[in-house]
Enzyme design. Structure first.
Site, mmCIF file in Angstrom:
data_model
loop_
_atom_site.group_PDB
_atom_site.id
_atom_site.type_symbol
_atom_site.label_atom_id
_atom_site.label_comp_id
_atom_site.label_asym_id
_atom_site.label_seq_id
_atom_site.Cartn_x
_atom_site.Cartn_y
_atom_site.Cartn_z
ATOM 1 N N SER A 1 -8.373 1.260 3.183
ATOM 2 C CA SER A 1 -7.631 -0.002 3.238
ATOM 3 C C SER A 1 -7.775 -0.602 4.625
ATOM 4 O O SER A 1 -7.995 0.113 5.610
ATOM 5 C CB SER A 1 -6.147 0.246 2.938
ATOM 6 O OG SER A 1 -5.369 -0.905 3.190
ATOM 7 N N TYR B 1 2.111 4.466 4.571
ATOM 8 C CA TYR B 1 0.872 4.074 3.883
ATOM 9 C C TYR B 1 -0.276 3.968 4.878
ATOM 10 O O TYR B 1 -1.379 4.484 4.636
ATOM 11 C CB TYR B 1 1.079 2.747 3.156
ATOM 12 C CG TYR B 1 -0.136 2.268 2.412
ATOM 13 C CD1 TYR B 1 -0.594 2.935 1.276
ATOM 14 C CD2 TYR B 1 -0.843 1.141 2.837
ATOM 15 C CE1 TYR B 1 -1.711 2.493 0.587
ATOM 16 C CE2 TYR B 1 -1.962 0.697 2.161
ATOM 17 C CZ TYR B 1 -2.394 1.383 1.040
ATOM 18 O OH TYR B 1 -3.503 0.942 0.364
#
Length: 258
Positions: A138, A151
């Site tokens: 990501s 995250y």
């Protein structure tokens, strides 16, 4: 017939979102896909769509949180030409509000499961002197933002693991690619953004899942190091890596969109 004809591709997190779209994109290029996720009913629906289109697909329900089962799944599949570690999730909360259970679950899925699946496939790929491991990371792994501490930590771990693995596998015939997308229009945000505020803020900039899947499929079995999407966000992360304090001051409000 396509570029990936007869290639055996294992995709985790394939019951929806980007994983499902990757399955369709790979099958369109002739691949035989093996789909894993927790939700067997959704996997069967994806399989039905693929077989209706004349594609080849096998379903192997598997919760990547149970990392010890990865080797058994790989044995059921047999030879794996390409592993796409797509399973993952996030929860947008402040560090103070995040629970230890959330921390454990995110690392089990996003990091430990990815590593377990990779280790299960490596001996087969090394023996064949060919293969491709694609890890869906990501932009959050390069540029951390408020309310994504856990995250971002998992995606930083994925990038670190992938970069070291790539160096270890140099000259073996096994390639490693990391994919660093910004927000994608999928059901990821039903868990990550329960209030819906982030989606409202960045909705117009969200990536189309089909286009991301096609971009990833286009580099399968190449030596592509990274895919960074969208381009403008990738420039932002590069600026941050070079000038972190300046970027935080300049883009502070934007980074707090969650």
């Amino acid at each position: 017939m396509g570029r990936l004809t007869d290639k055996r591709i294992w995709i985790t997190g394939a019951s929806g979102g980007l994983g499902e779209r990757l399955a369709y994109s790979c099958v369109a290029e002739g691949a035989h896909v093996f789909l894993s996720a927790r939700r067997e009913d959704r996997l069967q629906e994806v399989k039905n769509t693929i077989t209706a289109r004349g594609g080849r697909c096998d379903v192997i329900p598997f919760d990547v949180r149970h990392a010890e089962e990865a080797e058994n799944v790989r044995r059921l599949i047999g030879h794996v030409d390409v592993l796409i570690n797509n399973a993952g999730f996030g929860i947008f909360e402040t560090a103070a509000d995040s629970s230890l259970d959330d921390m454990k679950s995110m690392f089990e899925v996003n990091v430990f499961g990815l590593i377990a699946c990779t280790k299960a496939c490596l001996p087969v790929m090394l023996h064949a002197k060919s293969g491709h491991i694609i890890n869906i990371a990501s932009q959050a792994g390069k540029l951390a933002t408020p309310k994504s501490s856990l995250y971002s930590a998992t995606k930083h771990a994925v990038l670190g693991y992938s970069n070291a693995l790539r160096l270890e596998l140099a000259g073996t015939g096994v390639a490693v690619t990391t994919v660093n997308p910004g927000p994608i229009k999928t059901d990821f945000f039903t868990i990550a953004d329960k209030e819906g505020s982030y989606v409202k803020s960045v909705g117009r900039w969200m990536l189309d899942a089909d286009r991301v899947a096609e971009r990833i499929t286009s580099v399968i079995l190449t030596d592509k190091r990274e895919i960074n999407l969208p381009g403008w966000m990738s420039l932002g992360t590069k600026l941050y890596q070079l000038f972190p304090s300046f970027t935080e001051k300049l883009a502070g409000r934007v980074l707090k969109k969650k």
